[in-house]
Design a protein around this motif. Structure first.
Motif, PDB file in Angstrom:
ATOM      1  N   PHE A  12      -0.821   3.822 -10.644  1.00 42.14           N
ATOM      2  CA  PHE A  12      -0.045   5.100 -10.420  1.00 42.14           C
ATOM      3  C   PHE A  12       1.029   4.510  -9.298  1.00 42.14           C
ATOM      4  O   PHE A  12       2.301   5.148  -9.369  1.00 42.14           O
ATOM      5  CB  PHE A  12      -0.599   6.186  -9.868  1.00 42.14           C
ATOM      6  CG  PHE A  12      -1.481   6.901 -10.958  1.00 42.14           C
ATOM      7  CD1 PHE A  12      -1.149   7.171 -12.389  1.00 42.14           C
ATOM      8  CD2 PHE A  12      -3.086   6.938 -10.872  1.00 42.14           C
ATOM      9  CE1 PHE A  12      -1.874   7.638 -13.408  1.00 42.14           C
ATOM     10  CE2 PHE A  12      -3.718   7.605 -11.673  1.00 42.14           C
ATOM     11  CZ  PHE A  12      -3.276   8.006 -12.822  1.00 42.14           C
ATOM     12  N   PHE A  13       0.817   3.732  -8.357  1.00 42.93           N
ATOM     13  CA  PHE A  13       1.550   3.301  -7.360  1.00 42.93           C
ATOM     14  C   PHE A  13       1.888   1.877  -7.547  1.00 42.93           C
ATOM     15  O   PHE A  13       0.733   1.243  -7.589  1.00 42.93           O
ATOM     16  CB  PHE A  13       0.815   3.759  -6.147  1.00 42.93           C
ATOM     17  CG  PHE A  13       0.755   5.293  -6.175  1.00 42.93           C
ATOM     18  CD1 PHE A  13       1.756   6.220  -6.038  1.00 42.93           C
ATOM     19  CD2 PHE A  13      -0.823   5.674  -6.031  1.00 42.93           C
ATOM     20  CE1 PHE A  13       1.393   7.613  -6.187  1.00 42.93           C
ATOM     21  CE2 PHE A  13      -0.931   7.183  -6.089  1.00 42.93           C
ATOM     22  CZ  PHE A  13       0.070   8.173  -5.945  1.00 42.93           C
ATOM     23  N   THR A  14       2.920   1.114  -6.754  1.00 43.57           N
ATOM     24  CA  THR A  14       2.977   0.006  -6.399  1.00 43.57           C
ATOM     25  C   THR A  14       2.098  -0.253  -5.206  1.00 43.57           C
ATOM     26  O   THR A  14       1.568   0.525  -4.369  1.00 43.57           O
ATOM     27  CB  THR A  14       4.303  -0.493  -6.093  1.00 43.57           C
ATOM     28  OG1 THR A  14       4.822   0.293  -4.913  1.00 43.57           O
ATOM     29  CG2 THR A  14       5.389  -0.017  -7.043  1.00 43.57           C
ATOM     30  N   ILE A  21       1.361   5.401   1.426  1.00 43.85           N
ATOM     31  CA  ILE A  21       0.466   6.581   1.532  1.00 43.85           C
ATOM     32  C   ILE A  21      -0.337   6.599   2.550  1.00 43.85           C
ATOM     33  O   ILE A  21      -0.832   7.417   3.275  1.00 43.85           O
ATOM     34  CB  ILE A  21       0.108   6.877   0.118  1.00 43.85           C
ATOM     35  CG1 ILE A  21       1.062   7.240  -1.014  1.00 43.85           C
ATOM     36  CG2 ILE A  21      -0.948   8.193   0.179  1.00 43.85           C
ATOM     37  CD1 ILE A  21       0.740   7.180  -2.459  1.00 43.85           C
ATOM     38  N   LEU A  22      -1.201   5.584   2.522  1.00 45.24           N
ATOM     39  CA  LEU A  22      -2.387   5.264   3.205  1.00 45.24           C
ATOM     40  C   LEU A  22      -1.806   5.217   4.931  1.00 45.24           C
ATOM     41  O   LEU A  22      -2.268   6.029   6.016  1.00 45.24           O
ATOM     42  CB  LEU A  22      -3.033   4.011   3.281  1.00 45.24           C
ATOM     43  CG  LEU A  22      -3.963   3.946   2.022  1.00 45.24           C
ATOM     44  CD1 LEU A  22      -4.414   2.385   1.555  1.00 45.24           C
ATOM     45  CD2 LEU A  22      -5.130   4.976   1.974  1.00 45.24           C
ATOM     46  N   ASP A  23      -0.633   4.862   5.059  1.00 43.50           N
ATOM     47  CA  ASP A  23      -0.020   4.877   6.510  1.00 43.50           C
ATOM     48  C   ASP A  23       0.208   6.247   6.805  1.00 43.50           C
ATOM     49  O   ASP A  23       0.089   6.482   8.029  1.00 43.50           O
ATOM     50  CB  ASP A  23       1.310   3.996   6.435  1.00 43.50           C
ATOM     51  CG  ASP A  23       2.007   4.082   7.837  1.00 43.50           C
ATOM     52  OD1 ASP A  23       0.929   3.538   8.630  1.00 43.50           O
ATOM     53  OD2 ASP A  23       2.989   4.044   7.948  1.00 43.50           O
ATOM     54  N   ALA A  24       0.789   7.147   5.955  1.00 42.13           N
ATOM     55  CA  ALA A  24       0.997   8.455   6.085  1.00 42.13           C
ATOM     56  C   ALA A  24      -0.093   9.275   6.499  1.00 42.13           C
ATOM     57  O   ALA A  24      -0.322  10.077   7.532  1.00 42.13           O
ATOM     58  CB  ALA A  24       1.862   9.163   4.907  1.00 42.13           C
ATOM     59  N   ILE A  25      -1.322   8.932   5.810  1.00 44.42           N
ATOM     60  CA  ILE A  25      -2.555   9.751   5.978  1.00 44.42           C
ATOM     61  C   ILE A  25      -3.083   9.249   7.488  1.00 44.42           C
ATOM     62  O   ILE A  25      -3.470  10.094   8.333  1.00 44.42           O
ATOM     63  CB  ILE A  25      -3.617   9.342   4.992  1.00 44.42           C
ATOM     64  CG1 ILE A  25      -3.216   9.766   3.606  1.00 44.42           C
ATOM     65  CG2 ILE A  25      -4.956   9.723   5.548  1.00 44.42           C
ATOM     66  CD1 ILE A  25      -4.190   9.346   2.551  1.00 44.42           C
ATOM     67  N   GLU A 113      10.653  11.733 -10.584  1.00 41.47           N
ATOM     68  CA  GLU A 113       9.992  10.331 -10.616  1.00 41.47           C
ATOM     69  C   GLU A 113       9.841   9.775  -9.374  1.00 41.47           C
ATOM     70  O   GLU A 113       9.544   8.574  -9.311  1.00 41.47           O
ATOM     71  CB  GLU A 113      10.559   9.542 -11.606  1.00 41.47           C
ATOM     72  CG  GLU A 113      10.839  10.125 -13.321  1.00 41.47           C
ATOM     73  CD  GLU A 113       9.418  10.474 -13.984  1.00 41.47           C
ATOM     74  OE1 GLU A 113       8.478  10.048 -13.818  1.00 41.47           O
ATOM     75  OE2 GLU A 113       9.781  11.700 -14.646  1.00 41.47           O
ATOM     76  N   HIS A 114       9.690  10.685  -8.347  1.00 40.69           N
ATOM     77  CA  HIS A 114       9.147  10.025  -7.076  1.00 40.69           C
ATOM     78  C   HIS A 114       7.844  10.613  -6.588  1.00 40.69           C
ATOM     79  O   HIS A 114       7.715  11.266  -5.610  1.00 40.69           O
ATOM     80  CB  HIS A 114      10.191  10.304  -5.911  1.00 40.69           C
ATOM     81  CG  HIS A 114      11.851   9.974  -6.211  1.00 40.69           C
ATOM     82  ND1 HIS A 114      12.828  10.746  -6.395  1.00 40.69           N
ATOM     83  CD2 HIS A 114      12.159   8.828  -6.876  1.00 40.69           C
ATOM     84  CE1 HIS A 114      13.947  10.133  -6.675  1.00 40.69           C
ATOM     85  NE2 HIS A 114      13.593   8.573  -6.952  1.00 40.69           N
TER      86      HIS A 114
END
Length: 153
Positions: A12-14, A21-25, A113-114
């Motif tokens: 689903f993600f590059t 995403i992990l950095d945001a968490i 689509e983002h």
């Protein structure tokens, strides 16, 4: 770590998006005692994505945080369904309208689509709300839940 026997990491993600995403968490959780998790799957097997998010929340044991301040971002990619479920501690502080607004913000990005951008924005917003109501205390805070993205079917 596969928490669900059917867990299957889809593309689903590059790799860069996954890391963002992990950095945001991680950044969201650095400023709060609260916890944020992300669950991604292809299809929602419930009519209401919020019901599915609630089911996953409890399967993951997210209600076991000390301050009951964990939040789950749920996305069913192919069904284009999304929900955010917050435990009672944070829900009492922000209310139902807050979660609905977060879902609507994500949907705006998803329509363009983002997917990753919408998720990151929501995680940042949730982190800010958690920081406001459950600020980080270096003497007592610990990471109560894993930070990785959970992939369902």
């Amino acid at each position: 770590m596969k928490l669900f026997p059917w867990q299957n990491e889809k593309d689903f993600f590059t790799p860069e998006e996954k890391e963002s995403i992990l950095d945001a968490i991680r950044k969201a959780e650095q400023r709060t005692s609260g916890e944020v998790r992300l669950f991604i799957e292809s299809r929602c097997r419930f009519v209401d994505a919020l019901d599915r998010a609630k089911e996953i929340f409890f399967q993951l044991g997210m209600e076991k945080t000390m301050a009951r301040n964990a939040s789950l971002v749920y996305v069913a990619v192919k069904d284009r369904q999304v929900a955010v479920y917050g435990d009672e501690g944070i829900h009492q502080k922000v209310g139902q309208k807050y979660w609905e607004e977060e879902v609507n913000k994500m949907l705006v990005h998803f329509k363009q689509e983002h997917l990753a951008d919408g998720i990151i924005l929501s995680i940042q917003d949730i982190g800010e709300a958690l920081h406001q109501h459950f600020p980080y205390d270096r003497d007592t805070d610990k990471n109560e839940l894993p930070d990785e993205i959970i992939f369902g079917k």
